[in-house]
Design a protein around this motif. Structure first.
Motif, PDB file in Angstrom:
ATOM      1  N   GLY A  11       0.800  -1.219   0.000  1.00  0.00           N
ATOM      2  CA  GLY A  11       0.000   0.000   0.000  1.00  0.00           C
ATOM      3  C   GLY A  11       0.831   1.267   0.000  1.00  0.00           C
ATOM      4  N   GLY A  12       2.111   1.159  -0.340  1.00  0.00           N
ATOM      5  CA  GLY A  12       3.008   2.305  -0.281  1.00  0.00           C
ATOM      6  C   GLY A  12       2.846   3.278  -1.432  1.00  0.00           C
ATOM      7  N   LEU A  13       3.394   4.463  -1.219  1.00  0.00           N
ATOM      8  CA  LEU A  13       3.530   5.480  -2.255  1.00  0.00           C
ATOM      9  C   LEU A  13       4.988   5.483  -2.680  1.00  0.00           C
ATOM     10  CD1 LEU A  13       1.629   8.617  -0.900  1.00  0.00           C
ATOM     11  CD2 LEU A  13       1.088   7.340  -2.964  1.00  0.00           C
ATOM     12  N   PHE A  14       5.239   5.430  -3.989  1.00  0.00           N
ATOM     13  CA  PHE A  14       6.602   5.359  -4.486  1.00  0.00           C
ATOM     14  C   PHE A  14       6.814   6.332  -5.629  1.00  0.00           C
ATOM     15  CE2 PHE A  14       5.811   1.210  -2.645  1.00  0.00           C
ATOM     16  CZ  PHE A  14       6.969   0.986  -1.920  1.00  0.00           C
ATOM     17  N   PHE A  15       7.994   6.957  -5.627  1.00  0.00           N
ATOM     18  CA  PHE A  15       8.465   7.786  -6.731  1.00  0.00           C
ATOM     19  C   PHE A  15       9.453   6.946  -7.532  1.00  0.00           C
ATOM     20  CE2 PHE A  15      12.056  10.254  -8.315  1.00  0.00           C
ATOM     21  CZ  PHE A  15      11.433  11.175  -9.135  1.00  0.00           C
ATOM     22  N   PHE A  16       9.356   7.004  -8.864  1.00  0.00           N
ATOM     23  CA  PHE A  16      10.266   6.260  -9.734  1.00  0.00           C
ATOM     24  C   PHE A  16      10.844   7.169 -10.798  1.00  0.00           C
ATOM     25  CE2 PHE A  16       6.956   3.283  -8.410  1.00  0.00           C
ATOM     26  CZ  PHE A  16       7.705   2.245  -7.879  1.00  0.00           C
ATOM     27  N   THR A  17      12.094   6.887 -11.150  1.00  0.00           N
ATOM     28  CA  THR A  17      12.718   7.419 -12.350  1.00  0.00           C
ATOM     29  C   THR A  17      13.121   6.207 -13.178  1.00  0.00           C
ATOM     30  OG1 THR A  17      13.586   9.376 -11.221  1.00  0.00           O
ATOM     31  CG2 THR A  17      14.650   8.753 -13.286  1.00  0.00           C
ATOM     32  N   VAL A  18      12.634   6.138 -14.398  1.00  0.00           N
ATOM     33  CA  VAL A  18      12.910   5.020 -15.297  1.00  0.00           C
ATOM     34  C   VAL A  18      13.493   5.620 -16.577  1.00  0.00           C
ATOM     35  CG1 VAL A  18      11.938   3.004 -16.446  1.00  0.00           C
ATOM     36  CG2 VAL A  18      10.968   3.778 -14.276  1.00  0.00           C
ATOM     37  N   VAL A  19      14.610   5.046 -17.041  1.00  0.00           N
ATOM     38  CA  VAL A  19      15.409   5.693 -18.074  1.00  0.00           C
ATOM     39  C   VAL A  19      15.685   4.749 -19.239  1.00  0.00           C
ATOM     40  CG1 VAL A  19      17.597   6.911 -18.490  1.00  0.00           C
ATOM     41  CG2 VAL A  19      16.516   7.036 -16.236  1.00  0.00           C
ATOM     42  N   LEU A  20      15.673   5.308 -20.451  1.00  0.00           N
ATOM     43  CA  LEU A  20      16.099   4.549 -21.621  1.00  0.00           C
ATOM     44  C   LEU A  20      17.606   4.351 -21.588  1.00  0.00           C
ATOM     45  CD1 LEU A  20      14.059   6.241 -24.512  1.00  0.00           C
ATOM     46  CD2 LEU A  20      13.546   4.106 -23.304  1.00  0.00           C
ATOM     47  N   GLU A  21      18.073   3.315 -22.213  1.00  0.00           N
ATOM     48  CA  GLU A  21      19.512   3.051 -22.289  1.00  0.00           C
ATOM     49  C   GLU A  21      20.233   4.182 -23.027  1.00  0.00           C
ATOM     50  OE1 GLU A  21      23.069   1.313 -21.623  1.00  0.00           O
ATOM     51  OE2 GLU A  21      21.170   0.534 -20.843  1.00  0.00           O
ATOM     52  N   ASP A  22      19.652   4.641 -24.111  1.00  0.00           N
ATOM     53  CA  ASP A  22      20.235   5.717 -24.908  1.00  0.00           C
ATOM     54  C   ASP A  22      19.659   7.051 -24.447  1.00  0.00           C
ATOM     55  OD1 ASP A  22      21.104   7.539 -26.800  1.00  0.00           O
ATOM     56  OD2 ASP A  22      20.262   6.474 -28.524  1.00  0.00           O
ATOM     57  N   HIS A  61       9.288  10.113 -14.958  1.00  0.00           N
ATOM     58  CA  HIS A  61       9.148  10.166 -13.497  1.00  0.00           C
ATOM     59  C   HIS A  61       7.681   9.928 -13.187  1.00  0.00           C
ATOM     60  CE1 HIS A  61      13.144  11.881 -13.064  1.00  0.00           C
ATOM     61  NE2 HIS A  61      12.831  12.807 -13.961  1.00  0.00           N
ATOM     62  N   VAL A  62       7.434   9.214 -12.103  1.00  0.00           N
ATOM     63  CA  VAL A  62       6.062   8.908 -11.737  1.00  0.00           C
ATOM     64  C   VAL A  62       5.968   8.632 -10.241  1.00  0.00           C
ATOM     65  CG1 VAL A  62       6.286   6.433 -12.246  1.00  0.00           C
ATOM     66  CG2 VAL A  62       4.041   7.512 -12.391  1.00  0.00           C
ATOM     67  N   VAL A  63       4.830   8.953  -9.667  1.00  0.00           N
ATOM     68  CA  VAL A  63       4.507   8.533  -8.295  1.00  0.00           C
ATOM     69  C   VAL A  63       3.314   7.605  -8.389  1.00  0.00           C
ATOM     70  CG1 VAL A  63       3.663   9.234  -6.016  1.00  0.00           C
ATOM     71  CG2 VAL A  63       5.391  10.618  -7.173  1.00  0.00           C
ATOM     72  N   TRP A  64       3.475   6.415  -7.797  1.00  0.00           N
ATOM     73  CA  TRP A  64       2.408   5.416  -7.754  1.00  0.00           C
ATOM     74  C   TRP A  64       1.954   5.194  -6.327  1.00  0.00           C
ATOM     75  CZ3 TRP A  64       4.811   0.718 -10.808  1.00  0.00           C
ATOM     76  CH2 TRP A  64       4.792   0.989 -12.166  1.00  0.00           C
ATOM     77  N   ALA A  65       0.674   4.897  -6.193  1.00  0.00           N
ATOM     78  CA  ALA A  65       0.105   4.391  -4.940  1.00  0.00           C
ATOM     79  C   ALA A  65      -0.295   2.940  -5.203  1.00  0.00           C
ATOM     80  CB  ALA A  65      -1.113   5.211  -4.526  1.00  0.00           C
ATOM     81  N   LEU A  66       0.255   2.046  -4.416  1.00  0.00           N
ATOM     82  CA  LEU A  66      -0.080   0.626  -4.559  1.00  0.00           C
ATOM     83  C   LEU A  66      -1.269   0.274  -3.676  1.00  0.00           C
ATOM     84  CD1 LEU A  66       3.458  -1.014  -4.616  1.00  0.00           C
ATOM     85  CD2 LEU A  66       2.044  -0.258  -6.529  1.00  0.00           C
ATOM     86  N   ARG A  67      -1.914  -0.816  -4.013  1.00  0.00           N
ATOM     87  CA  ARG A  67      -3.049  -1.284  -3.224  1.00  0.00           C
ATOM     88  C   ARG A  67      -2.568  -1.728  -1.843  1.00  0.00           C
ATOM     89  NH1 ARG A  67      -6.374  -4.986  -7.384  1.00  0.00           N
ATOM     90  NH2 ARG A  67      -8.123  -4.492  -6.056  1.00  0.00           N
ATOM     91  N   ASP A  68      -3.478  -1.695  -0.880  1.00  0.00           N
ATOM     92  CA  ASP A  68      -3.138  -1.999   0.515  1.00  0.00           C
ATOM     93  C   ASP A  68      -2.515  -3.374   0.706  1.00  0.00           C
ATOM     94  OD1 ASP A  68      -4.016   0.473   1.340  1.00  0.00           O
ATOM     95  OD2 ASP A  68      -6.003  -0.242   1.946  1.00  0.00           O
ATOM     96  N   ASP A  69      -2.830  -4.323  -0.149  1.00  0.00           N
ATOM     97  CA  ASP A  69      -2.325  -5.685   0.001  1.00  0.00           C
ATOM     98  C   ASP A  69      -1.177  -6.002  -0.949  1.00  0.00           C
ATOM     99  OD1 ASP A  69      -3.824  -5.582  -2.325  1.00  0.00           O
ATOM    100  OD2 ASP A  69      -4.742  -7.554  -2.035  1.00  0.00           O
ATOM    101  N   ASP A  70      -0.574  -4.971  -1.541  1.00  0.00           N
ATOM    102  CA  ASP A  70       0.381  -5.198  -2.622  1.00  0.00           C
ATOM    103  C   ASP A  70       1.620  -4.314  -2.465  1.00  0.00           C
ATOM    104  OD1 ASP A  70       1.588  -5.828  -5.036  1.00  0.00           O
ATOM    105  OD2 ASP A  70      -0.183  -5.411  -6.239  1.00  0.00           O
ATOM    106  N   ALA A  71       2.795  -4.920  -2.678  1.00  0.00           N
ATOM    107  CA  ALA A  71       4.052  -4.171  -2.652  1.00  0.00           C
ATOM    108  C   ALA A  71       4.892  -4.444  -3.900  1.00  0.00           C
ATOM    109  CB  ALA A  71       4.857  -4.537  -1.400  1.00  0.00           C
ATOM    110  N   ASP A  72       4.333  -5.158  -4.872  1.00  0.00           N
ATOM    111  CA  ASP A  72       5.111  -5.656  -6.009  1.00  0.00           C
ATOM    112  C   ASP A  72       5.127  -4.688  -7.186  1.00  0.00           C
ATOM    113  OD1 ASP A  72       6.581  -7.181  -7.724  1.00  0.00           O
ATOM    114  OD2 ASP A  72       5.140  -8.831  -7.857  1.00  0.00           O
ATOM    115  N   TYR A  73       5.865  -3.579  -7.037  1.00  0.00           N
ATOM    116  CA  TYR A  73       6.009  -2.675  -8.174  1.00  0.00           C
ATOM    117  C   TYR A  73       6.988  -3.196  -9.218  1.00  0.00           C
ATOM    118  CZ  TYR A  73       9.807  -0.982  -5.219  1.00  0.00           C
ATOM    119  OH  TYR A  73      10.911  -0.901  -4.417  1.00  0.00           O
ATOM    120  N   PRO A  74       7.986  -4.038  -8.862  1.00  0.00           N
ATOM    121  CA  PRO A  74       8.878  -4.525  -9.925  1.00  0.00           C
ATOM    122  C   PRO A  74       8.145  -5.266 -11.053  1.00  0.00           C
ATOM    123  CG  PRO A  74       9.902  -4.885  -7.807  1.00  0.00           C
ATOM    124  CD  PRO A  74       8.480  -4.445  -7.538  1.00  0.00           C
ATOM    125  N   ILE A  75       7.107  -6.036 -10.726  1.00  0.00           N
ATOM    126  CA  ILE A  75       6.377  -6.744 -11.784  1.00  0.00           C
ATOM    127  C   ILE A  75       5.679  -5.750 -12.701  1.00  0.00           C
ATOM    128  CG2 ILE A  75       4.223  -7.108 -10.488  1.00  0.00           C
ATOM    129  CD1 ILE A  75       5.813  -9.566 -12.962  1.00  0.00           C
TER     130      ILE A  75
END
Length: 175
Positions: A11-22, A61-75
């Motif tokens: 159920g966490g809030l997460f900030f991500f930076t995801v980048v292209l190789e080039d 860049h993005v901020v996500w809120a996950l569901r209360d029963d979920d922590a699996d942002y890598p998938i």
């Protein structure tokens, strides 16, 4: 093989930076419809809420809120990145990439940060929305089309001229 430690907060809030190789690529904005479609599919398969987002030519860049029963942002990132890459021409050819069925489009890792409190959330949202100005893609935040900034303005959460005199947002954001 390294064992990267990631925050696991249901159920966490997460900030991500995801980048292209080039980092000189403009692939994300050139293929924005493809990105949006893959993002939507991942969101349908593994629900999460997008609090704020900005897609730039070579990173997002993005901020996500996950569901209360979920922590699996890598998938979720795996779904988005693989979905986006599928059907695109490989950017690099190497045994390592081929063995892992990668095309060299994305950097393998990404930056994630568990949002600590309301002030931390506000600072990260500001950073997300200001990023196109920071990278000199536009001179005004409102001029960048691939940002949740416009949704924030529509809802009355930010003024249309927000960020007009700001030069930088302080903090460490994974770039």
């Amino acid at each position: 093989m390294p064992n990267y430690r990631r925050a696991s907060i249901k159920g966490g809030l997460f900030f991500f930076t995801v980048v292209l190789e080039d980092r000189t690529s403009h692939l994300l904005v050139e293929q924005i419809d493809r990105f949006r479609s893959c993002y939507r599919v991942a969101q349908e398969r593994r629900p999460f809420e997008t609090i704020a987002i900005c897609v730039l030519p070579d990173h997002l860049h993005v901020v996500w809120a996950l569901r209360d029963d979920d922590a699996d942002y890598p998938i979720r990132w795996a779904l988005i990145k693989s979905g986006f890459s599928r059907g695109l021409k490989s950017q690099k050819h190497s045994r390592s990439l081929s063995a892992k069925r990668e095309k060299g489009i994305w950097q393998r890792r990404y930056w994630e940060h568990a949002i600590r409190d309301d002030a931390d959330l506000a600072r990260h949202i500001d950073y997300i929305h200001f990023n196109p100005v920071k990278h000199d893609h536009v001179s005004r935040v409102a001029d960048w089309p691939h940002s949740s900034f416009h949704r924030f303005v529509e809802r009355g959460w930010l003024a249309a001229d927000w960020g007009g005199d700001v030069k930088e947002i302080a903090g460490s954001f994974g770039e």
